[in-house]
Design a protein around this motif. Sequence first.
Motif, PDB file in Angstrom:
ATOM      1  N   GLU A  61       1.008  -1.223  -0.089  1.00 29.35           N
ATOM      2  CA  GLU A  61      -0.101  -0.109   0.142  1.00 29.35           C
ATOM      3  C   GLU A  61       0.808   1.315  -0.074  1.00 29.35           C
ATOM      4  O   GLU A  61       0.480   2.190  -0.780  1.00 29.35           O
ATOM      5  CB  GLU A  61      -0.981   0.124   1.188  1.00 29.35           C
ATOM      6  N   VAL A  62       1.796   1.188   0.615  1.00 25.08           N
ATOM      7  CA  VAL A  62       2.871   2.277   0.795  1.00 25.08           C
ATOM      8  C   VAL A  62       3.451   2.537  -0.632  1.00 25.08           C
ATOM      9  O   VAL A  62       3.431   3.768  -1.189  1.00 25.08           O
ATOM     10  CB  VAL A  62       3.917   2.078   1.515  1.00 25.08           C
ATOM     11  N   HIS A  63       3.805   1.358  -1.634  1.00 22.34           N
ATOM     12  CA  HIS A  63       4.600   1.614  -2.768  1.00 22.34           C
ATOM     13  C   HIS A  63       3.353   2.334  -3.539  1.00 22.34           C
ATOM     14  O   HIS A  63       3.687   3.204  -4.333  1.00 22.34           O
ATOM     15  CB  HIS A  63       4.839   0.337  -3.255  1.00 22.34           C
ATOM     16  N   ALA A  64       2.182   1.959  -3.408  1.00 20.36           N
ATOM     17  CA  ALA A  64       0.969   2.461  -4.198  1.00 20.36           C
ATOM     18  C   ALA A  64       0.792   3.824  -4.156  1.00 20.36           C
ATOM     19  O   ALA A  64       0.507   4.549  -5.002  1.00 20.36           O
ATOM     20  CB  ALA A  64      -0.296   1.400  -4.164  1.00 20.36           C
ATOM     21  N   PHE A  65       0.616   4.155  -2.765  1.00 26.40           N
ATOM     22  CA  PHE A  65       0.341   5.534  -2.302  1.00 26.40           C
ATOM     23  C   PHE A  65       1.434   6.440  -2.770  1.00 26.40           C
ATOM     24  O   PHE A  65       1.191   7.770  -3.528  1.00 26.40           O
ATOM     25  CB  PHE A  65       0.559   5.698  -0.863  1.00 26.40           C
ATOM     26  N   PHE A  66       2.994   6.094  -2.914  1.00 23.60           N
ATOM     27  CA  PHE A  66       3.817   6.751  -3.811  1.00 23.60           C
ATOM     28  C   PHE A  66       3.633   7.323  -5.186  1.00 23.60           C
ATOM     29  O   PHE A  66       3.757   8.209  -5.369  1.00 23.60           O
ATOM     30  CB  PHE A  66       5.289   6.264  -3.524  1.00 23.60           C
ATOM     31  N   VAL A  67       3.442   6.217  -5.849  1.00 21.18           N
ATOM     32  CA  VAL A  67       2.993   6.106  -7.155  1.00 21.18           C
ATOM     33  C   VAL A  67       1.868   7.228  -7.438  1.00 21.18           C
ATOM     34  O   VAL A  67       1.779   8.204  -8.248  1.00 21.18           O
ATOM     35  CB  VAL A  67       2.604   5.103  -7.818  1.00 21.18           C
TER      36      VAL A  67
END
Length: 148
Positions: A61-67
């Motif tokens: 979820e953190v990776h997706a948020f950054f994108v």
Amino acid sequence: MFKQKTKEENTPVEQLSVSAFGYEILRSDLLPELLGKQERNILYWAGRHLARKYPLHTMEEVHAFFVEAGWGTLEMIEASKTEMNFSLNSQLIMQRMENFNHQTFSLEAGFLAEQVQLQKKCTTEALESTKRNKVFITVQWDKKDTIE
């Protein structure tokens, strides 16, 4: 995915896009001028505040948020019992490094530190560095210094 809701209507706020130039002029020209010598510290704590506002339960979820936030692609390079090393890159980051003398990624570092702290339940800090148009963020924690 991470739409914030208005208080009045409790409905998702319409998502708008901002040009890379508009984003960078705010991020690399205006904020340093307004925040002065305390820019890095203020942006770091602002990132931590944002993470508390948008708590995420997994690193995916953190990776997706950054994108979705336009901050770039976050990739975990390595992890140990007390540390994680990440790289952050994007076309926008490369352009920022080429076009602006001043760059800081402490907003992203603070956000990442707080997300890891929320997930690990330990006091956590992050340090950012840049090398060859890439951003590196190291997140460290102390398992003995737990939080509720």
